[in-house]
Each structure stands twice: as structure tokens, then as C-alpha cells.
Design an enzyme around this catalytic site. Structure first.
Site, mmCIF file in Angstrom:
data_model
loop_
_atom_site.group_PDB
_atom_site.id
_atom_site.type_symbol
_atom_site.label_atom_id
_atom_site.label_comp_id
_atom_site.label_asym_id
_atom_site.label_seq_id
_atom_site.Cartn_x
_atom_site.Cartn_y
_atom_site.Cartn_z
ATOM 1 N N PRO A 71 43.433 41.487 37.564
ATOM 2 C CA PRO A 71 43.170 41.988 39.361
ATOM 3 C C PRO A 71 42.831 43.487 38.936
ATOM 4 C CG PRO A 71 45.485 42.231 37.429
ATOM 5 C CD PRO A 71 44.775 41.149 36.922
ATOM 6 N N GLY A 82 41.588 46.793 39.742
ATOM 7 C CA GLY A 82 42.330 47.999 39.280
ATOM 8 C C GLY A 82 42.711 48.290 37.742
ATOM 9 N N THR A 84 35.630 47.021 34.700
ATOM 10 C CA THR A 84 33.820 48.137 34.264
ATOM 11 C C THR A 84 34.287 49.335 33.887
ATOM 12 O OG1 THR A 84 34.204 47.539 37.066
ATOM 13 C CG2 THR A 84 32.512 49.293 35.905
ATOM 14 N N SER A 119 52.887 27.051 42.069
ATOM 15 C CA SER A 119 53.693 27.097 41.386
ATOM 16 C C SER A 119 55.063 27.698 42.412
ATOM 17 C CB SER A 119 53.179 28.379 41.149
ATOM 18 O OG SER A 119 52.939 29.328 40.952
ATOM 19 N N LYS A 141 53.300 37.931 37.545
ATOM 20 C CA LYS A 141 54.302 37.121 37.495
ATOM 21 C C LYS A 141 55.954 37.975 37.952
ATOM 22 C CE LYS A 141 53.056 32.794 39.162
ATOM 23 N NZ LYS A 141 52.731 31.182 38.972
#
Length: 798
Positions: free
Chosen positions: A368, A370, A374, A690, A733
């Protein structure tokens, strides 16, 4: 030039056996020589002062072996030197001393008596034999030396007339040798060799050899000057011819600048150290350019092409830092946790250390936003000691962006790969391609397919850009790609990369990241220090839980920056001192909490089940609501659901209808009732299989009028026969459920191994129930009889 006293020295009777030593640089002092010396070093100044005060102005002068040594030791000084008398001393405004010395006689250093604050040495006087009677050999040798001196002056040797006159009148061969050698431009080693030659005849022979060498140099110099003069005369003649030729070329539209440009490019091609086939192509294009008119349109195209070939780093590369411990330290300094990624980089370095030639790895960081994908690439480049290049592939739809355009097009350029290599200046940088999952394709081609050659170690050693049309070796490049999702990436493209998943951070991990990296960074960027603002750990946790709800740490950094800016403003207004950010004053800086556990679902509710979803932004919880009403057995789905999620709802309904009797629901009840399933946050697209068991639980709950337990979340795909299938993104999750305060999670039994990857502090606070069939889910999630019934079956707390 050195001068010599015509009178004899003061003799050796009043010369002490011990005296201060003065090391001199770039010169050898000879007996009877009078010359000025500038003294600037502290130890040398003290030696001169002590000589004036206690040693009857006597001082021992000896040359340094290396003039660059500022503080010479005994090993840096020649043992053979000259005993001298200080005639005059003058103190300069800058603290230095200027002395005029007169060489008395040769001396040999026997022992260092003192080292501080100056050198005090024991010196043996070296006497020369009396040469008052000359043999024919000596006379001939002196005449020959004097003749050599006169000839050297005639050839342009710069000597004072007085020196020549004195030399012609000297009858002592030793003094003659010393006078001449002091006016020759000899190296320190050669001058010292003459000084150490005690026998006057041998010394004069040695000087004769040096004079002979000097004469050869002067003759050669005169010859070169004569040739230069002839060349100058020739140049003057050719100048007028060139001016006439220039006028003619201007009339024809040609200039001599073209010749200079061609020659300059030819030299650059040789310096670029290109591979043979590339150099052959460059030379071919240079010949084409030479035959073209400078103003031709194609000339500019060929010129640009040659400049690209010259500027590329064909043979330039940085040396890898193969210190494994240092690389590990760098990675730990820049990033917290991410152990799998760090381990992979250290493995690469270890193999690189053991094997000189190896293909660069191609890593793909998936996770995800943040979480540091990078910035991790920059950290890897720093650990390896390589250059770092980053390009963003988000929204790239043209294949030419990767491979470049043909040179026949106006304004054509190489692709981003070659441009990045040129920007790095080396052929082995760390090359990061961001957002590879967002590459598009249209009528201009598929950039993902163009990247197949770039990222294939079996092919990229000869990558061919459409603009260059010559192979460039990319096998030394370490390619790193990043993506939020794997699904949009072409299978063939994905197969060439080593996938490394980066999941979201736990609250404690975010706390450590904030304390180690984010807070110091924001304090510095906002011009304040830890003496102005201190964050308490509980306050940071408050920001994490009440003001951010994300997998990464970008929003956390923004909230910390907001607090720092407010403190910076107060500090600029004159409010100094130290401020502590605590849970009590957090709202003063950030306002009312943005996220709180909602009281809306605090009770066991009929028709409401909590599911877990995974998005490209990380994990999240979803509330699946089901309700019934009079109707004709229709199913209504709302909440911006994707096709797969709609199919899961249909599957869940079909299963619920097949099991209606087990839950006390008559089959006929479906005929006159419509079922409406809604997933809140309707503006956000939702898809995936899911949520299947979550929808089945909500449907069975509303049809059987049985409440769903409030503290249970679930995830799993359902089949028509009620089997619960494996799902992905479990770590994200689970972290989302923990953020929402849920303490029990139902997961497919096939996902049991994924729980082991969770941090211990997460596993210890959440109870996991592993299920194979929907019956087990309903048994755990639905509250059939009373509030006293506990969840017992298949609960496992790892």
C-alpha cells in the site's frame, strides 16, 4: 642567484661542536655562499634566536629530503650540510624572520642532542685538502669547466655577470665547483651529492658532468626556439592565406568551425571507450556529418545522435560497497523493520562479494502507499554506494517512452531507460521504476511489453533503444519496481521480477518510525529542535489511532508536521521554552479526533456483519447490512459493488436458501420477501470475493432474525456448497481489524500459515478462528439463544 664571498671564512677555531639546526627547503647551501633565507616555522625561529643568543651566530644548515613535510623529523633531514654564520636578522610584520647567512664550511651531523623546542645537534667539521698547487690535470679540468660555463651563458643561461667574472678568477677547484653548482638548476638530490663530495677534484668533475648535461639542454632549447620562430614565420604567412580561405568559405556558406567540431567529436569518441561495434557506428555517423553542409537539417539530427553516444557511460561505473555490516547499518538507519527486504539486499551484496560478475537482481516491492517503497530504493543505492535513478511509469501509454523514437522523427529522443542511465553517469545505478501497475496501453503500443526486454537478465545485456540502434549493456543495473497491486501487471512481466510484499505497519511499528525518523525530520524541516518541542509516546499513539487510518505513515507524518508548524509559529512570535505534546493537549494542535470507534455497532445486531477488505491503500473493515421487506424474492445490491462482489452476494443467497430449514426459515418466505444488501461508504468502489462469508452471515442473520456478534470480523470466499476458500492480503486485513478494536477474526483454515507473518504484539491481542465451512462461521458469528452463550468452537489463539 647565490653569491659567494671572495674572502675566506672565519675559520674553524671559533666554531662550536654543538649548535642549532635549521632545516631548509628547496635549496642546498654551500660554503662561502651568502644568501637570504625566510624562516617561518616555530621550531626554526627558535633555532635562529638561540643561535644569535648562545652560539655566536653559528647555525647548521641542512636540506630537507621532502620539501612538502611541514614538521620534519630527523629521518627527513640530510646528515651532510653547511655550518653557517648569521650575518643579519630582520623580523617581518607577519611573524616570520628574514636572515642573511654566510656559509663557513661543510659539516656532518653526528648526533641529535635535543628535539624541542628546536633541534640541537653535534656537528663534525669537514675540512678540505689544500689545493694551492695545481697539476696539469687539475688546470685542464678547471679551464674546461670555465669554458663550459661561458658556453652555457652564450646559449642563454641566465647568470649574473658578477658570478661569471668571479668564476673566471677563482683558482681553487673546490670553490669553483661550489660556485657553479649553486647557480645551476639541479634537483635537491643532485645538489646534495655535490655537497657531500669532499675531494675538490672529484667535486669539480661531477660539476663538469652537470654542466655538460646543462649544455645539451640549452642547445636543445635553442633548437626548439629556433624551430618555433620558423613556425611563427610560417604561421604569419599562413595567417593571411587562412583569412583569404575563410572569406571564400563564408561566400560558399562554409566555415572552419566545422573542421574543429569534427575533430573535437573524434577525440570525444575515443575518450568515451565505447564497445567496438558502437565506436564503428559513431565513426560512420561522424564521416556522414563531415560530408554534410552545416546548415542541413539532417546535420543537426546526426550531431544530436553523436552527442548521445558520447555522453552515455559505456565504461563508467561506481564500485560497490561490499562491507556487509556497513550496508546493514545504512539500511537500519533509513528504515525500521522491513527485515525481508533488508535480508534480500544483504544476500545480493554477499554474492556480489564472492563473485565479481553477476546479473543485477530485479526486485518488485508491492504494498500500500506510504510504507516506504520508493525511499527504500534510495536507501539501497546508498548502502551499495551506487547512483540512484527514479522514473515514474504511472500513466505511461506510449511504447516509445521506454524504447525511444526512431531518429527519422523530428524531436526524437531515446527512451526513459537510456535517459536515466545518462542522468546517472554510470552504467550500474540503482534504477527504480515507480507505479508499474499503472502502466496503460493503447494504439501506441504496450509499454509493459517493451519493459520485458529491459527486465530480463537473459536479454538486457544488449538492450537496443530505437533511437540509438546500438546495444547497451543493462546487466549491471539493479532494477527495482514498485506497485500497489499485482493483478494489473502482465504475467510475463511479473514473472521476470522477484516479488517482495510490504504490508502495512502496526501501531507499535508506526510509533517507532515516528520517533526515529518522522519527528526528527519534521523538527528540522520546520526550523525547531527537541529543545522546543517533545512528543510523548502516548500522544504519538493518539495521533496514530485517532487522526490517521492508513497502512503507511504519510498521513502520520502530515499530522506531526502540522503540530511542528504550530509550534514554529508560536516560537516565531516569541513564545520560547519547551512544549510537551501529550494526549491532553493533542486536540489543541490537531482539533477534534478524525477517527473513533463508532458506537453505532456496539450491540449485537440482526442483519449486520463485519467483513475485512483489502485495497491498494491497505486493509479496511466493511459493514455488510442486510434487510428484508415485502416483495417478490428479488435481491438488491447497493454500495458501489464490483461484478465479483455481486456474484459473491448471489452465491451467498443461494447457499442461505439451501440451508433455510436448518435455521428455521421456510422456503416460501423467499417468495414474498425482497432482500436488500448494502455496504456503506457507497462512493468507494468495492470488489473481490473475500466478502462472501460476510454476506452469507448477514443474509442468514436477517432471515432467521438472529443477531450477529458485535466483536467478530470475518473474511473468506464462499462456494455454493458452503466451503470457505483462501483469501489474500490477510496481514493488512488483520491490522485494519485491530485498528477498529475488533478482537476476534474468522479466517479460512487455508490461511493459517499467513498468521505466522504477523507481529507478535498483534497475534497476542487478537483471537483467530480457523474455519473450513460456512456452518462453522455461522456457529461462531450468530448469537442463537441468549447473551450468555460463549464462542467456543475452533477458537485458536496462536
Amino acid at each position: 642567484m647565490a653569491d659567494h664571498g671572495s674572502q675566506k671564512g672565519q675559520g674553524s677555531a671559533n666554531v662550536p661542536s654543538h649548535m642549532p639546526l635549521l632545516p631548509v627547503r628547496d635549496i642546498v647551501v654551500y660554503p662561502y655562499m651568502i644568501l637570504p633565507l625566510f624562516v617561518g616555522r616555530d621550531k626554526s625561529i627558535k633555532a635562529v634566536e638561540e643561535s644569535m643568543a648562545s652560539y655566536d651566530r653559528k647555525i647548521f644548515l641542512t636540506a630537507q629530503k621532502d620539501s612538502q613535510v611541514e614538521e620534519p623529523s630527523p629521518g627527513d633531514i640530510y646528515n651532510f650540510g653547511t655550518i653557517a654564520n648569521i650575518i643579519k636578522l630582520l623580523r617581518l610584520p607577519d611573524g616570520r624572520i628574514k636572515i642573511l647567512v654566510h656559509g663557513i664550511m661543510r659539516g656532518e651531523l653526528q648526533k641529535f642532542k635535543e628535539y624541542d623546542p628546536y633541534f640541537l645537534v653535534k656537528v663534525r667539521q669537514v675540512h678540505e685538502s689544500d689545493m694551492s698547487e695545481h697539476t696539469l690535470e687539475v688546470e685542464a679540468l678547471m679551464r674546461n669547466v670555465k669554458a663550459q660555463l661561458e658556453r652555457s651563458v652564450s646559449l642563454g643561461k641566465a647568470l649574473l655577470p658578477d658570478v661569471v667574472v668571479i668564476a673566471m678568477n677563482i683558482e681553487d677547484p673546490g670553490k669553483l665547483a661550489d660556485l657553479i653548482v649553486s647557480n645551476l638548476s639541479l634537483k635537491i638530490e643532485e645538489s646534495q651529492r655535490v655537497l657531500q663530495t669532499i675531494n675538490a677534484i672529484e667535486r669539480l668533475k661531477l660539476v663538469s658532468e652537470f654542466l655538460a648535461k646543462e649544455l645539451e639542454l640549452l642547445a636543445m632549447q635553442k633548437k626548439i626556439q629556433s624551430q618555433a620562430k620558423d613556425e611563427m614565420d610560417k604561421d604569419h604567412r599562413e595567417y593571411f592565406l587562412r583569412q583569404q580561405l575563410k572569406a571564400i568559405q563564408q561566400e560558399l556558406g562554409q566555415t572552419d568551425q566545422k573542421t574543429a567540431e569534427i575533430e573535437e567529436m573524434k577525440q570525444k569518441i575515443l575518450k568515451a571507450q565505447m564497445p567496438k561495434e558502437v565506436e564503428k557506428e559513431a565513426t560512420k555517423q561522424l564521416l556522414r556529418l563531415e560530408r554534410m553542409h552545416p546548415e542541413a537539417a539532417e546535420a543537426g539530427m546526426v550531431r544530436n545522435y553523436l552527442e548521445w553516444l558520447i555522453d552515455l557511460p559505456w565504461s563508467k561505473q561506481t564500485e560497490d560497497n561490499l562491507d556487509i555490516q556497513q550496508a546493514s547499518k545504512v539500511l537500519d538507519e533509513d528504515h525500521y523493520d522491513l527485515e525481508k527486504v533488508k535480508e534480500r539486499i544483504l544476500e545480493y551484496l554477499s554474492v556480489r562479494k564472492l563473485k565479481d560478475r553477476m546479473k543485477g537482481p530485479i526486485l518488485c516491492f508491492v504494498g500500500p502507499p506510504g510504507v516506504g517503497k520508493t525511499s527504500l530504493g534510495k536507501s539501497i543505492a546508498r548502502a551499495l554506494g551506487r547512483k540512484f535513478v527514479r522514473i515514474s511509469l504511472g500513466g505511461v501509454r506510449d511504447e516509445a517512452e521506454i524504447r525511444g523514437h526512431r531518429r527519422t522523427y523530428i524531436g526524437s529522443l531515446p527512451g526513459r531507460i537510456i535517459q536515466g542511465i545518462k542522468q546517472a553517469g554510470t552504467n550500474n545505478p540503482v534504477f527504480m521504476m515507480d507505479e508499474v501497475d499503472k502502466v496503460g496501453s493503447d494504439f501506441r503500443g504496450d509499454p509493459s511489453a517493451a519493459l520485458l526486454e529491459v527486465l530480463d537478465p537473459e536479454q538486457n545485456y544488449a538492450f537496443s533503444d530505437h533511437y540509438l540502434e546500438v546495444p547497451f549493456d543493462l546487466s549491471n543495473v539493479m532494477f527495482i519496481t514498485t506497485a500497489n497491486l499485482l493483478d494489473p501487471i502482465l504475467p510475463a512481466f511479473r514473472d521476470r521480477m522477484e516479488i517482495i510484499h510490504l504490508s502495512g505497519y502496526t501501531e507499535m511499528e508506526k510509533l517507532k518510525i515516528a520517533e526515529r525518523y518522522l519527528i526528527p525530520k519534521q523538527l528540522e524541516e520546520n526550523g525547531i529542535t527537541s529543545s522546543h518541542l517533545v512528543f510523548h509516546s502516548k500522544a504519538i499513539l493518539g495521533i496514530i489511532t485517532e487522526y490517521t487510518r492508513e497502512s503507511g505513515v504519510r498521513n502520520l507524518e502530515r499530522e506531526i508536521a502540522s503540530v511542528c508548524r504550530k509550534r514554529a509559529r508560536k516560537l516565531a512570535e516569541g513564545d520560547g521554552g519547551l512544549v510537551h505534546v501529550t494526549t491532553r493537549n493533542l486536540q489543541r494542535y490537531l482539533g477534534i479526533s478524525k477517527f473513533k470507534n463508532s458506537d453505532e455497532y456496539n450491540d449485537d445486531t440482526v442483519g449486520l456483519a463485519i467483513g475485512l477488505a483489502w485495497t491498494e491503500s491497505g486493509g479496511d473493515i466493511i459493514h455488510v447490512e442486510a434487510s428484508t421487506m415485502k416483495g417478490k424474492g428479488n435481491l438488491t445490491l447497493t454500495g458501489h459493488l464490483g461484478e465479483i462482489m455481486k456474484e459473491s452476494a448471489q452465491t451467498a443467497l443461494s447457499f442461505a436458501r439451501s440451508k433455510c430449514e436448518a435455521w428455521g426459515v421456510k422456503e416460501s418466505a423467499y417468495m414474498d420477501r425482497d432482500i436488500h444488501i448494502h455496504v456503506p461508504a457507497g462512493a468507494i468502489p468495492k470488489d473481490g470475493p473475500s466478502a462472501g462469508i460476510t454476506m452469507a452471515t448477514a443474509i442468514v442473520s436477517v432471515l432467521s432474525d438472529t443477531p450477529v456478534r458485535k466483536n467478530i470480523a470475518m473474511t473468506g470466499e464462499i462456494t455454493l456448497r458452503g466451503r470457505v476458500l483462501h483469501v489474500g492480503g490477510l496481514k493488512s486485513k488483520v491490522l485494519a481489524a485491530k485498528r477498529a478494536g475488533i478482537n476476534t477474526i474468522i479466517v479460512p483454515e487455508k490461511n493459517k500459515n499467513d498468521i505466522e507473518d504477523l507481529p507478535p504484539e498483534v497475534r497476542s491481542k487478537i483471537t483467530f478462528a480457523y474455519v473450513r465451512h460456512i456452518d462453522e462461521v455461522l456457529e461462531l458469528a450468530l448469537k442463537r439463544d441468549s447473551a450468555k452463550e460463549a464462542i467456543k468452537p475452533k477458537l485458536i489463539n496462536p
